[in-house]
Design an enzyme around this catalytic site. Structure first.
Site, PDB file in Angstrom:
ATOM      1  N   SER A   9      42.903  48.551 -12.370  1.00 35.33           N
ATOM      2  CA  SER A   9      44.012  47.578 -12.574  1.00 35.33           C
ATOM      3  C   SER A   9      45.369  48.522 -12.402  1.00 35.33           C
ATOM      4  O   SER A   9      45.684  49.165 -13.352  1.00 35.33           O
ATOM      5  CB  SER A   9      44.193  46.701 -13.845  1.00 35.33           C
ATOM      6  OG  SER A   9      45.484  46.391 -13.941  1.00 35.33           O
ATOM      7  N   HIS A  34      42.686  45.888  -8.563  1.00 35.88           N
ATOM      8  CA  HIS A  34      42.861  44.614  -9.331  1.00 35.88           C
ATOM      9  C   HIS A  34      44.386  44.807  -9.640  1.00 35.88           C
ATOM     10  O   HIS A  34      45.077  45.559 -10.068  1.00 35.88           O
ATOM     11  CB  HIS A  34      42.282  44.656 -10.804  1.00 35.88           C
ATOM     12  CG  HIS A  34      42.242  43.689 -11.647  1.00 35.88           C
ATOM     13  ND1 HIS A  34      41.551  42.670 -11.385  1.00 35.88           N
ATOM     14  CD2 HIS A  34      43.143  43.492 -12.790  1.00 35.88           C
ATOM     15  CE1 HIS A  34      42.030  41.618 -12.436  1.00 35.88           C
ATOM     16  NE2 HIS A  34      42.955  42.189 -13.100  1.00 35.88           N
ATOM     17  N   ASP A  36      47.577  42.562 -11.173  1.00 41.96           N
ATOM     18  CA  ASP A  36      48.107  41.641 -12.244  1.00 41.96           C
ATOM     19  C   ASP A  36      49.290  41.123 -11.960  1.00 41.96           C
ATOM     20  O   ASP A  36      50.323  41.619 -11.992  1.00 41.96           O
ATOM     21  CB  ASP A  36      47.992  42.492 -13.503  1.00 41.96           C
ATOM     22  CG  ASP A  36      46.671  42.769 -14.070  1.00 41.96           C
ATOM     23  OD1 ASP A  36      45.639  41.600 -14.004  1.00 41.96           O
ATOM     24  OD2 ASP A  36      46.490  43.744 -14.454  1.00 41.96           O
ATOM     25  N   MET A  38      52.260  38.388 -13.219  1.00 42.41           N
ATOM     26  CA  MET A  38      52.544  37.824 -14.661  1.00 42.41           C
ATOM     27  C   MET A  38      53.953  37.198 -14.246  1.00 42.41           C
ATOM     28  O   MET A  38      54.691  37.827 -13.872  1.00 42.41           O
ATOM     29  CB  MET A  38      52.615  38.639 -15.764  1.00 42.41           C
ATOM     30  CG  MET A  38      51.487  39.470 -15.966  1.00 42.41           C
ATOM     31  SD  MET A  38      51.629  40.655 -17.308  1.00 42.41           S
ATOM     32  CE  MET A  38      49.950  41.481 -17.278  1.00 42.41           C
ATOM     33  N   HIS A  67      44.785  38.820  -9.769  1.00 43.74           N
ATOM     34  CA  HIS A  67      44.552  38.042 -10.911  1.00 43.74           C
ATOM     35  C   HIS A  67      46.107  37.566 -11.144  1.00 43.74           C
ATOM     36  O   HIS A  67      46.910  37.976 -11.530  1.00 43.74           O
ATOM     37  CB  HIS A  67      44.378  39.067 -11.920  1.00 43.74           C
ATOM     38  CG  HIS A  67      44.133  38.325 -13.517  1.00 43.74           C
ATOM     39  ND1 HIS A  67      44.032  39.225 -14.559  1.00 43.74           N
ATOM     40  CD2 HIS A  67      44.090  37.090 -13.654  1.00 43.74           C
ATOM     41  CE1 HIS A  67      43.806  38.595 -15.740  1.00 43.74           C
ATOM     42  NE2 HIS A  67      43.867  37.175 -15.049  1.00 43.74           N
ATOM     43  N   MET A  69      48.577  35.397 -13.465  1.00 44.62           N
ATOM     44  CA  MET A  69      48.545  34.790 -14.746  1.00 44.62           C
ATOM     45  C   MET A  69      50.025  33.961 -14.544  1.00 44.62           C
ATOM     46  O   MET A  69      51.078  34.390 -15.219  1.00 44.62           O
ATOM     47  CB  MET A  69      48.694  35.947 -15.762  1.00 44.62           C
ATOM     48  CG  MET A  69      47.214  36.611 -15.978  1.00 44.62           C
ATOM     49  SD  MET A  69      47.456  38.350 -16.639  1.00 44.62           S
ATOM     50  CE  MET A  69      47.435  39.277 -15.281  1.00 44.62           C
ATOM     51  N   MET A 138      38.483  37.213 -19.729  1.00 37.73           N
ATOM     52  CA  MET A 138      39.437  37.965 -20.411  1.00 37.73           C
ATOM     53  C   MET A 138      38.926  38.646 -21.608  1.00 37.73           C
ATOM     54  O   MET A 138      38.574  37.743 -22.431  1.00 37.73           O
ATOM     55  CB  MET A 138      40.610  37.213 -20.495  1.00 37.73           C
ATOM     56  CG  MET A 138      41.477  36.660 -19.444  1.00 37.73           C
ATOM     57  SD  MET A 138      41.966  37.944 -18.388  1.00 37.73           S
ATOM     58  CE  MET A 138      42.908  39.367 -19.203  1.00 37.73           C
ATOM     59  N   ASP A 176      37.824  41.791 -17.913  1.00 32.28           N
ATOM     60  CA  ASP A 176      39.124  42.225 -17.937  1.00 32.28           C
ATOM     61  C   ASP A 176      39.898  42.447 -19.311  1.00 32.28           C
ATOM     62  O   ASP A 176      40.216  41.266 -19.779  1.00 32.28           O
ATOM     63  CB  ASP A 176      39.989  41.390 -16.931  1.00 32.28           C
ATOM     64  CG  ASP A 176      41.440  41.777 -16.593  1.00 32.28           C
ATOM     65  OD1 ASP A 176      41.706  43.122 -16.922  1.00 32.28           O
ATOM     66  OD2 ASP A 176      42.335  40.836 -16.037  1.00 32.28           O
TER      67      ASP A 176
HETATM   68  C1  DX5 Z   1      45.956  41.758 -18.917  1.00 33.35           C
HETATM   69  C2  DX5 Z   1      45.390  42.234 -17.542  1.00 33.35           C
HETATM   70  C3  DX5 Z   1      44.470  43.256 -17.352  1.00 33.35           C
HETATM   71  C4  DX5 Z   1      45.078  44.687 -17.838  1.00 33.35           C
HETATM   72  C5  DX5 Z   1      43.824  45.503 -18.192  1.00 33.35           C
HETATM   73  O1  DX5 Z   1      46.639  40.840 -18.861  1.00 33.35           O
HETATM   74  O2  DX5 Z   1      44.931  41.067 -16.800  1.00 33.35           O
HETATM   75  O3  DX5 Z   1      43.875  43.235 -16.036  1.00 33.35           O
HETATM   76  O4  DX5 Z   1      45.819  45.132 -16.720  1.00 33.35           O
HETATM   77  O5  DX5 Z   1      44.390  46.696 -18.669  1.00 33.35           O
HETATM   78  P1  DX5 Z   1      43.504  47.616 -19.733  1.00 33.35           P
HETATM   79  O6  DX5 Z   1      42.378  47.980 -18.950  1.00 33.35           O
HETATM   80  O7  DX5 Z   1      44.762  48.698 -20.125  1.00 33.35           O
HETATM   81  O8  DX5 Z   1      43.279  46.715 -21.113  1.00 33.35           O
HETATM   82 ZN    ZN Z   2      43.864  41.354 -14.885  1.00 34.41          ZN
END
Ligand code: DX5
Ligand code: ZN
Length: 217
Positions: A9, A34, A36, A38, A67, A69, A138, A176
Site C-alpha cells: 500500500s 494497492h 488507498d 480516502m 481501494h 474509502m 479490513m 488489508d
Molecule cells: C487503511 C488502508 C490500508 C493501509 C494499510 O485504511 O486501507 O490499505 O494503507 O496500512 P498498514 O499495512 O500500515 O496497516
Molecule cells: Zn487499503
C-alpha cells in the site's frame, strides 16, 4: 513458488520520492500496487486523488488495486478506471445498492472488489459473491496506515472462504491492515489470497526483501 499475492500500500510510501518508490515496486515481487483513496467523509482522513493515481499509473508496471474509502463511489469509478485501475474496491458500507455498483464495475471492465469493515459480517456478501472478483477484508478500521491488526479477522477469512467454496466462485480474499510477517502465515492458512501491507513494507530497511519475505512466508 508461493501463490500468495502481495499488494504493497503506497499510503505508507515517501510521496516526495514517488517515482523511486514505484520503481522499487516494479523491481520487487509485488503483484499489485494497492492505492488507498480516502475522502474525509466515509473515513476520517484524506489521502490523495485522481492526478496522483495517473502519475503512479505512468510509472507502474503492476496492476493498480484501488481501494475506494469514499461515499458515492459510483460517481468516480469510471474516472479511476480511465486512470488505470485494474481492480476497484468499493465499500459495502458506502453502497446501499451494491448489486448496481458491481454491475457498473463489470461494465467498466475492471475487476470488481468489495471492501468490508471489521464489524461487517462476511455473510452479508453471500447473495452477490458470484459477482465479486475480490473481497477486501479490513483487518483495521479504515482511514489510517500503521494500525494494529484485529485478531477476529482470521475467523472472517475462514467463514468467507467457505462461502466462496460453496458457491464455486473464483473470488479472491484480500486482507488489508496491520499485515506483517507475524500474521501472514496464519492468514494464508485460513484462506487469504492477497496480502496488503503498507507500513511493514515501506518502513522497513529493505522493502524489496520485505515483500519477498511476505510472498514466501
Ligand atoms: C487503511 C488502508 C490500508 C493501509 C494499510 O485504511 O486501507 O490499505 O494503507 O496500512 P498498514 O499495512 O500500515 O496497516
Ligand atoms: Zn487499503
Amino acid at each position: 513458488m508461493s501463490n500468495t499475492l502481495i499488494a504493497p500500500s503506497v499510503l505508507a510510501c515517501d510521496f516526495g520520492r514517488i517515482n523511486e518508490e514505484i520503481a522499487m515496486l516494479n523491481e520487487s515481487e509485488a503483484d499489485y500496487i494497492h492505492i488507498d483513496i480516502m475522502d474525509g467523509v466515509f473515513v476520517p482522513n484524506i489521502s490523495f486523488g485522481l492526478p496522483v493515481v495517473s502519475a503512479m499509473n505512468k510509472m507502474a508496471e503492476k496492476p493498480l488495486d484501488v481501494h475506494l474509502m469514499i461515499v458515492e463511489p459510483e460517481k468516480y469509478v469510471e474516472e479511476f478506471a480511465k486512470r488505470g485501475a485494474s481492480i476497484i474496491s468499493v465499500h459495502y458500507e458506502a453502497c446501499p445498492h451494491l448489486h448496481r455498483n458491481l454491475q457498473q464495475l463489470k461494465d467498466l471492465g475492471v475487476n470488481r472488489g468489495v471492501a468490508i469493515n471489521p464489524h461487517t459480517p462476511v455473510e452479508l456478501l453471500e447473495d452477490v459473491i458470484m459477482d465479486i472478483d475480490l473481497v477486501c477484508l479490513m483487518s483495521v478500521n479504515p482511514g489510517f496506515g500503521g494500525q494494529k491488526f484485529i485478531e477476529q479477522t482470521y475467523q472472517k477469512v475462514t467463514k468467507l472462504k467457505k462461502i466462496i467454496e460453496e458457491h464455486g466462485t473464483q473470488t479472491k480474499i484480500e486482507i488489508d491492515g496491520g499485515v506483517t510477517s507475524s500474521n501472514a502465515r496464519k492468514l494464508v492458512d485460513a484462506g487469504a489470497d492477497v496480502l496488503v501491507a503498507g507500513s511493514f513494507v515501506f518502513k522497513s530497511d529493505d522493502p524489496v526483501h520485505t515483500i519477498h519475505e511476505l510472498k514466501n512466508v
